[in-house]
Design a protein around this motif. Structure first.
Motif, PDB file in Angstrom:
ATOM      1  N   GLU A 183       0.851  -1.187   0.000  1.00 22.55           N
ATOM      2  CA  GLU A 183       0.000   0.000   0.000  1.00 22.55           C
ATOM      3  C   GLU A 183       0.888   1.239   0.000  1.00 22.55           C
ATOM      4  O   GLU A 183       1.834   1.330   0.784  1.00 22.55           O
ATOM      5  CB  GLU A 183      -0.883  -0.007   1.245  1.00 22.55           C
ATOM      6  CG  GLU A 183      -1.824   1.173   1.346  1.00 22.55           C
ATOM      7  CD  GLU A 183      -2.631   1.131   2.619  1.00 22.55           C
ATOM      8  OE1 GLU A 183      -3.728   0.553   2.594  1.00 22.55           O
ATOM      9  OE2 GLU A 183      -2.133   1.664   3.645  1.00 22.55           O
ATOM     10  N   LEU A 184       0.577   2.182  -0.895  1.00 18.16           N
ATOM     11  CA  LEU A 184       1.286   3.454  -0.963  1.00 18.16           C
ATOM     12  C   LEU A 184       0.372   4.570  -0.491  1.00 18.16           C
ATOM     13  O   LEU A 184      -0.853   4.472  -0.606  1.00 18.16           O
ATOM     14  CB  LEU A 184       1.759   3.737  -2.393  1.00 18.16           C
ATOM     15  CG  LEU A 184       2.708   2.709  -3.003  1.00 18.16           C
ATOM     16  CD1 LEU A 184       3.101   3.136  -4.417  1.00 18.16           C
ATOM     17  CD2 LEU A 184       3.945   2.504  -2.146  1.00 18.16           C
ATOM     18  N   LEU A 185       0.980   5.635   0.020  1.00 16.53           N
ATOM     19  CA  LEU A 185       0.225   6.741   0.601  1.00 16.53           C
ATOM     20  C   LEU A 185       0.664   8.058  -0.021  1.00 16.53           C
ATOM     21  O   LEU A 185       1.857   8.342  -0.115  1.00 16.53           O
ATOM     22  CB  LEU A 185       0.481   6.768   2.110  1.00 16.53           C
ATOM     23  CG  LEU A 185      -0.152   7.865   2.936  1.00 16.53           C
ATOM     24  CD1 LEU A 185      -1.672   7.754   2.891  1.00 16.53           C
ATOM     25  CD2 LEU A 185       0.334   7.779   4.376  1.00 16.53           C
ATOM     26  N   MET A 186      -0.325   8.823  -0.484  1.00 17.95           N
ATOM     27  CA  MET A 186      -0.143  10.215  -0.892  1.00 17.95           C
ATOM     28  C   MET A 186      -0.958  11.016   0.099  1.00 17.95           C
ATOM     29  O   MET A 186      -1.917  10.459   0.661  1.00 17.95           O
ATOM     30  CB  MET A 186      -0.752  10.467  -2.282  1.00 17.95           C
ATOM     31  CG  MET A 186       0.144  10.226  -3.435  1.00 17.95           C
ATOM     32  SD  MET A 186      -0.585  10.866  -4.944  1.00 17.95           S
ATOM     33  CE  MET A 186      -1.835   9.653  -5.293  1.00 17.95           C
ATOM     34  N   PRO A 187      -0.657  12.268   0.317  1.00 21.25           N
ATOM     35  CA  PRO A 187      -1.504  13.036   1.229  1.00 21.25           C
ATOM     36  C   PRO A 187      -2.982  12.921   0.844  1.00 21.25           C
ATOM     37  O   PRO A 187      -3.373  13.281  -0.262  1.00 21.25           O
ATOM     38  CB  PRO A 187      -0.997  14.473   1.065  1.00 21.25           C
ATOM     39  CG  PRO A 187       0.447  14.293   0.684  1.00 21.25           C
ATOM     40  CD  PRO A 187       0.453  13.055  -0.187  1.00 21.25           C
ATOM     41  N   GLY A 188      -3.762  12.309   1.725  1.00 24.07           N
ATOM     42  CA  GLY A 188      -5.201  12.169   1.509  1.00 24.07           C
ATOM     43  C   GLY A 188      -5.634  10.968   0.700  1.00 24.07           C
ATOM     44  O   GLY A 188      -6.828  10.729   0.544  1.00 24.07           O
ATOM     45  N   VAL A 189      -4.697  10.191   0.160  1.00 23.10           N
ATOM     46  CA  VAL A 189      -5.067   9.063  -0.705  1.00 23.10           C
ATOM     47  C   VAL A 189      -4.151   7.871  -0.428  1.00 23.10           C
ATOM     48  O   VAL A 189      -2.945   8.025  -0.279  1.00 23.10           O
ATOM     49  CB  VAL A 189      -4.922   9.447  -2.202  1.00 23.10           C
ATOM     50  CG1 VAL A 189      -5.266   8.276  -3.107  1.00 23.10           C
ATOM     51  CG2 VAL A 189      -5.763  10.656  -2.544  1.00 23.10           C
ATOM     52  N   THR A 190      -4.740   6.670  -0.380  1.00 26.03           N
ATOM     53  CA  THR A 190      -3.939   5.451  -0.357  1.00 26.03           C
ATOM     54  C   THR A 190      -4.318   4.620  -1.571  1.00 26.03           C
ATOM     55  O   THR A 190      -5.442   4.701  -2.058  1.00 26.03           O
ATOM     56  CB  THR A 190      -4.183   4.593   0.913  1.00 26.03           C
ATOM     57  OG1 THR A 190      -5.550   4.206   0.947  1.00 26.03           O
ATOM     58  CG2 THR A 190      -3.813   5.338   2.172  1.00 26.03           C
ATOM     59  N   PHE A 191      -3.358   3.873  -2.091  1.00 20.59           N
ATOM     60  CA  PHE A 191      -3.681   2.940  -3.162  1.00 20.59           C
ATOM     61  C   PHE A 191      -2.743   1.759  -3.082  1.00 20.59           C
ATOM     62  O   PHE A 191      -1.664   1.842  -2.505  1.00 20.59           O
ATOM     63  CB  PHE A 191      -3.666   3.607  -4.542  1.00 20.59           C
ATOM     64  CG  PHE A 191      -2.320   4.048  -5.008  1.00 20.59           C
ATOM     65  CD1 PHE A 191      -1.560   3.238  -5.833  1.00 20.59           C
ATOM     66  CD2 PHE A 191      -1.809   5.277  -4.634  1.00 20.59           C
ATOM     67  CE1 PHE A 191      -0.318   3.641  -6.269  1.00 20.59           C
ATOM     68  CE2 PHE A 191      -0.569   5.684  -5.068  1.00 20.59           C
ATOM     69  CZ  PHE A 191       0.185   4.870  -5.888  1.00 20.59           C
TER      70      PHE A 191
END
Length: 88
Positions: A38-46
């Motif tokens: 799982e990767l994380l961007m500010p406000g979003v995971t995918f």
């Protein structure tokens, strides 16, 4: 030959990306398309999917590490697809 698990291209997104967590461990078998990290961007995971069926042999980027498109996250030893299925 091992197959890399790679951060996919996100188009024009130029945001900070971090490894959030691994959904598999080294030694686990996966099927092509299984969620592996799982990767994380500010406000979003995918989730990054397994590129092939096989066994996870290395998880190179640990949680909290910043990554970008093309970064190798880990490796999968592909299953031998040439073996005949049982009962064939």
């Amino acid at each position: 030959m091992p197959t890399p698990i790679v951060v996919p291209s996100l188009g024009n997104v130029n945001r900070q990306l971090k490894v959030s967590l691994w959904l598999t461990r080294a030694g686990e078998q996966v099927v092509s398309g299984d969620r592996v990290v799982e990767l994380l961007m500010p406000g979003v995971t995918f989730d990054v999917e397994s590129p092939c069926t096989g066994t996870v042999i290395a998880c190179e980027c640990q949680p909290g590490v910043e990554v970008e498109a093309g970064t190798v996250l880990g490796w999968i030893e592909p299953a031998d697809v040439d073996e005949p299925e049982l009962g064939s």
